[in-house]
Design an enzyme around this catalytic site. Structure first.
Site, short mmCIF file in Angstrom:
data_model
loop_
_atom_site.label_atom_id
_atom_site.label_comp_id
_atom_site.label_asym_id
_atom_site.label_seq_id
_atom_site.Cartn_x
_atom_site.Cartn_y
_atom_site.Cartn_z
N SER A 130 -75.06 94.96 -76.06
CA SER A 130 -75.09 93.76 -75.24
C SER A 130 -74.55 92.56 -76.00
O SER A 130 -74.75 92.42 -77.20
CB SER A 130 -76.52 93.46 -74.78
N LYS A 185 -81.69 99.26 -72.64
CA LYS A 185 -80.55 98.42 -72.25
C LYS A 185 -80.57 98.13 -70.75
O LYS A 185 -80.25 97.01 -70.30
CB LYS A 185 -79.23 99.10 -72.64
N HIS A 188 -83.10 95.51 -70.18
CA HIS A 188 -82.47 94.25 -70.63
C HIS A 188 -81.61 93.67 -69.52
O HIS A 188 -81.70 92.49 -69.19
CB HIS A 188 -81.62 94.53 -71.88
N ASN A 189 -80.77 94.51 -68.92
CA ASN A 189 -79.88 94.03 -67.86
C ASN A 189 -80.65 93.59 -66.62
O ASN A 189 -80.27 92.63 -65.95
CB ASN A 189 -78.86 95.11 -67.49
N GLU A 192 -82.01 90.31 -67.32
CA GLU A 192 -80.85 89.40 -67.24
C GLU A 192 -80.61 88.97 -65.80
O GLU A 192 -80.37 87.78 -65.52
CB GLU A 192 -79.62 90.12 -67.81
#
Length: 485
Positions: A130, A185, A188-189, A192
């Protein structure tokens, strides 16, 4: 003697190219290949010229150029392309060699690929990367998972190119087996998505509700980025609001209000539904993008559907902006709490040993959601690795108490003037639901038992005992299957 490379790459698009320039800058020799081989020659003559790169024109040539154990990273489009390149690589590799998928692959694919390649004597790493193109070049956040045996071979390279926090600790460490890296991940996205939507909701409230200019909002985000909300997304929002084109017009005002997405937010919501975790913030952020996409329909509806007569927020503007800041902070904490709930449940489901404080550290630098308060999350989980929920940590509990009144005022005011705040209002609803000793699900269970004989548990009986009521007197005593909770 022919020179051998320390690392190999397949996929010279922006992320792959920048990532390998980062690797080479740390003293490693890199072999590169691209399906369109002209890109290899172009790279070798431009950004790779005079540097420690070896250009390859075939998969075999790439593999032959690598030191053992060979380390080949795929930076290609997630899905079919990854599997195709894996199949092309397998005949060229030897036991102990490592294939790395650095794209945004869906974690079930990474679980499958790890098992498949290990069955052939090879090792596999699925890693989240990222930070966008700038992060790839200067230092991304890296979240590797897969075959743990492969980690020592790639650890020096990954930690050398990763972003570093203040004390020099790299934003990269082993996450867990098989799909753990890509799962983290994905979360995380998803976070986001939530962070971006929250910022957009606050922007709309200031712009439409308070009638603030771009310059005024620029000053607000500039101030926010110097305090508790300091983060990459607040920083770039500040810059976006102040950016003008050659005609001295604000570019943000010329951008069509239809948001795109690549699917990782949706994957997060689906994973949350599959695991029974109420990750409401991210789901609302995904739906907000879907709603933005039906632009033509919204334009028609705007001429037909009426909202409240009061469309402007009155009062002390500075005080209201501070309430918006507190509301955003409380919502943001709730979003991260939900993300950690999802990771904890996934760890149980897939038998991953996740380091929750360590994950916060991975996100401290290089990545899109990097922010100051991630350090506080690391402290919370380092202090109590078995922390049930982030909201129960003393530090965050205090913040929620401090922000709560403002949070409620902002959501209520937005509803009164007709400004949609799906993520912020859903985060408040989650907070209120989570802190309730008793929810109205007792009535819901009665309804399910009434029409479907789905049974229920009783507060005066031990958990695990199920009951059915013949509500109508003629429904009989036969019950359906019990519910899952």
């Amino acid at each position: 003697m022919e020179q051998k490379a320390d690392f190999g790459l397949i996929g010279l698009a922006v992320m792959g190219e920048n990532l390998m320039l980062n690797v080479e800058s740390r003293g490693y020799t890199v072999a590169v290949f691209n399906r369109t081989v002209e890109k290899v020659d172009k790279f070798m003559q431009s950004r790779g010229a005079g540097k420690k790169f070896i250009g390859a024109h075939s998969i075999k040539e790439l593999v032959d150029a690598l030191k053992r154990p060979r380390k080949v990273m795929l930076m290609v489009k997630a899905g079919k392309a990854v599997d195709e390149f894996i199949e092309q690589l397998i005949p060229c590799l030897e036991p102990g060699d490592i294939i790395i998928d650095g794209g945004n692959s869906h974690f079930p694919d990474t679980i499958r690929r790890t098992k498949y390649l290990e069955s052939k004597g090879l090792l596999f790493i699925g890693t989240g990367v990222s930070g966008g193109e700038e992060g790839a070049l200067k230092g991304p956040s890296i979240m590797p998972g897969g075959s743990k045996e492969a980690w020592p071979a790639v650890k020096p390279i990954f930690q050398a190119i990763a972003a570093k926090v203040e004390d020099g600790t790299p934003c990269c460490d082993w996450v867990g087996d098989n799909g753990a890296g890509h799962f983290v991940k994905m979360v995380h996205n998803g976070i986001e998505y939530g962070d971006m939507q929250l910022i957009c909701e606050c922007y709309q409230m200031m712009k439409e509700g308070l009638g603030m200019s771009n310059k005024e909002m620029y000053e607000v985000f500039k101030e926010w980025n110097e305090g508790e909300l300091k983060s990459y997304l607040i920083e770039i929002t500040r810059d976006i609001l102040n950016y003008k084109d050659e005609k001295k017009k604000y570019v943000v005002d010329s951008i069509l209000d239809t948001a795109g997405q690549k699917g990782t937010g949706k994957w997060t919501s689906v994973a949350a539904l599959d695991l029974g975790i109420p990750m409401t913030m991210v789901s609302e952020a995904v739906f907000a993008r879907c709603l933005s996409a039906i632009k033509d329909e919204r334009v028609i509806a705007s001429k037909i559907l009426k909202g409240p007569s009061k469309k402007k927020i009155t009062g002390n503007k500075k005080k209201i902006v501070e309430e918006i800041r507190k509301a955003m902070y409380a919502s943001k904490i709730t979003s991260y709490a939900q993300g950690y709930m999802l990771m904890k449940e996934a760890a149980k489901e897939y038998k991953w040993d996740l380091n929750y404080g360590g994950i916060a550290l991975l996100w401290r630098g290089g990545c899109i959601i990097r922010s100051t308060f991630l350090g506080k999350i690391k402290v919370a989980y380092d202090k109590n690795p078995k922390l049930t929920n982030l909201l129960l940590d003393p530090y965050f509990k205090k913040i929620m108490a401090n922000c709560q009144d403002s949070w409620r005022k902002v959501v209520a005011t937005a509803a009164q003037v007709g400004i949609p705040m799906p993520s912020m209002s859903s985060s408040l609803a989650f907070y209120d639901g989570y802190r309730q000793k008793r929810l109205p699900a007792n009535l819901l269970q009665a309804q399910r038992d009434y029409f479907g004989a789905h049974t229920y548990e009783r507060i005066d009986k031990p958990r695990g005992e199920f009951f059915h009521t013949n509500w109508t007197g003629h429904g009989g005593d036969t019950a359906s299957s019990t519910y899952i909770a």
